[in-house]
Design an enzyme around this catalytic site. Sequence first.
Site, mmCIF file in Angstrom:
data_model
loop_
_atom_site.group_PDB
_atom_site.id
_atom_site.type_symbol
_atom_site.label_atom_id
_atom_site.label_comp_id
_atom_site.label_asym_id
_atom_site.label_seq_id
_atom_site.Cartn_x
_atom_site.Cartn_y
_atom_site.Cartn_z
ATOM 1 C CG ASP A 159 39.681 41.500 29.845
ATOM 2 O OD1 ASP A 159 40.341 40.475 30.072
ATOM 3 O OD2 ASP A 159 39.019 42.093 30.707
ATOM 4 C CE LYS A 201 46.972 41.535 27.672
ATOM 5 N NZ LYS A 201 45.659 42.088 28.002
ATOM 6 N N GLY A 218 43.751 35.832 31.556
ATOM 7 C CA GLY A 218 43.234 34.686 30.805
ATOM 8 C C GLY A 218 43.235 35.011 29.334
ATOM 9 C CG HIS A 219 46.156 35.289 26.975
ATOM 10 N ND1 HIS A 219 45.726 36.565 27.211
ATOM 11 C CD2 HIS A 219 47.488 35.299 27.159
ATOM 12 C CE1 HIS A 219 46.758 37.310 27.529
ATOM 13 N NE2 HIS A 219 47.843 36.567 27.513
ATOM 14 C CD GLN A 233 46.901 41.098 34.852
ATOM 15 O OE1 GLN A 233 48.109 41.151 34.888
ATOM 16 N NE2 GLN A 233 46.251 39.984 35.064
HETATM 17 P P1 IMP Z 1 43.413 41.364 40.864
HETATM 18 O O1 IMP Z 1 44.438 41.425 39.795
HETATM 19 O O2 IMP Z 1 42.702 40.043 40.942
HETATM 20 O O3 IMP Z 1 43.944 41.800 42.194
HETATM 21 O O4 IMP Z 1 42.241 42.411 40.467
HETATM 22 C C1 IMP Z 1 42.474 43.805 40.479
HETATM 23 C C2 IMP Z 1 41.741 44.498 39.334
HETATM 24 O O5 IMP Z 1 42.354 44.148 38.111
HETATM 25 C C3 IMP Z 1 40.260 44.115 39.205
HETATM 26 O O6 IMP Z 1 39.531 45.232 38.732
HETATM 27 C C4 IMP Z 1 40.284 43.034 38.131
HETATM 28 O O7 IMP Z 1 39.057 42.925 37.461
HETATM 29 C C5 IMP Z 1 41.369 43.593 37.225
HETATM 30 N N1 IMP Z 1 42.048 42.549 36.441
HETATM 31 C C6 IMP Z 1 42.994 41.692 36.850
HETATM 32 N N2 IMP Z 1 43.389 40.899 35.842
HETATM 33 C C7 IMP Z 1 42.692 41.267 34.756
HETATM 34 C C8 IMP Z 1 42.692 40.837 33.381
HETATM 35 O O8 IMP Z 1 43.426 39.948 32.955
HETATM 36 N N3 IMP Z 1 41.820 41.500 32.570
HETATM 37 C C9 IMP Z 1 41.031 42.502 33.006
HETATM 38 N N4 IMP Z 1 41.007 42.936 34.249
HETATM 39 C C10 IMP Z 1 41.833 42.329 35.138
#
Ligand code: IMP
Length: 428
Positions: A13, A16, A40-41, A223
């Site tokens: 977040d 990007k 998500g962008h 991420q």
């Molecule tokens: P997962 O990727 O859904 O398995 O989540 C694992 C961890 O990564 C959690 O703490 C999510 O909140 C975090 N996470 C996954 N994708 C994002 C992102 O795009 N931005 C911020 N945090 C993310």
Amino acid sequence: MPVVVLVGAQWGDEGKGKITDFLASQAEMVVRTTGGNNAGHTVVVGDEEFKVHLVPSGVLYPATLCIIANGVVIDPKVLIDEIDSLLAKGVTVDNLRISANAHVIMPYHVRLDELEEESKGDSKIGTTKRGIGPAYMDKASRIGIRMGDLLEEKVFRQKLMRNVETKNRLLQKVYGAEPFEGEEILQEYLVYAQRLRGYVTDTSLLVHKTVQEGKKVLFEGAQGTLLDLDHGTYPYVTSSNPTAAGACVGGGIGPSRVDKVIGVLKAYTTRVGAGPFPTELLDATGEQIRQKGREFGTTTGRARRCGWFDAVIARYAVRINGIDAFAITKLDVMGGLDKIKLCTGYRYGDQILSEFPISQEVLESCKPVYEEMPGWPEDISGVRSFEELPQAARNYLNRIKELTGVDLFLVAVGPRRDETIVLQEAFS
Ligand code: IMP
């Protein structure tokens, strides 16, 4: 320097999307390499806001080839919805290509993600419950279903039925949950396969050829470094490698083909989900940043945890990714704060740590060591050059540069495309 890898240098977040959009306007190809619709962008063009989760942000430029590469896990229903909503807004997706080797998120992955989180009680990771972890688990277990498999009905049926049988045993015996009906999933996914067939190809070869031709290629990040499966704050991480090396594996090119790594840093820090966060602000200042920065997830709508800028993390991101230049985002959000704090190190017992600790237990007990700087009251969203910024804002940026040892290539002062201060050419 035609091949640029963009990475998030914090917990995701970092903004990007806007930087990708900026770079995509110059690139001939944009490649998404890791993660899935957990990312998500938001890209703002004029008064229109576009939210994308799987399709690379470069899709808004019709001449830019957009790749969803092998390292991504794809929920086909989500992808089709995204394509449809782009089409409804008049955005063409003829420039989209999907790797035949990208793994597919199945309904049982989403269900298992939910059940596994629920079963963890107080030690929840706070996943996005999109089935990302379980899909990567199947990939590593070598039972995953790939986009190429979807297109071969016989192969798909065989793999799916075997998986449904084992997942149903797990669902019923371990979680006491309802089983899935294999035939139903098959029929649903065959429709998705038909819809996506025309986009599926060998994207590694496509990327390779484009790089060989000397064209400008951007590997867009998802991420962030601290969410990396190997280098992040494990176990509070995602299940892929959203770091620069992960972009090579996930995109299907060798590291020697990458010319430049750009890190994206927000002017403060946020994180969603559980896990340690040394500079977290649980007070009115944190709330002010959250509201002004609109820190609510693009994917889940969850309120993001907010805190001061952390130079220990930024230096760590430089080390793990080999970052050559930073883009600083959301500097405008810091406007109106009397004082701004910057974390320069961590206090652990009677030691001061300047490097990010490898042990999670140590990190959990670290307290930030702060430096305080004056803030600026001005609205800087109209500023387009470094020299026009208030002195206090320039001092803040210069201090980030000093503390990380890395130059800044761009500073974002608002969400819109034009709310940007460019300091260096990216593809040079
Ligand atoms: P997962 O990727 O859904 O398995 O989540 C694992 C961890 O990564 C959690 O703490 C999510 O909140 C975090 N996470 C996954 N994708 C994002 C992102 O795009 N931005 C911020 N945090 C993310």
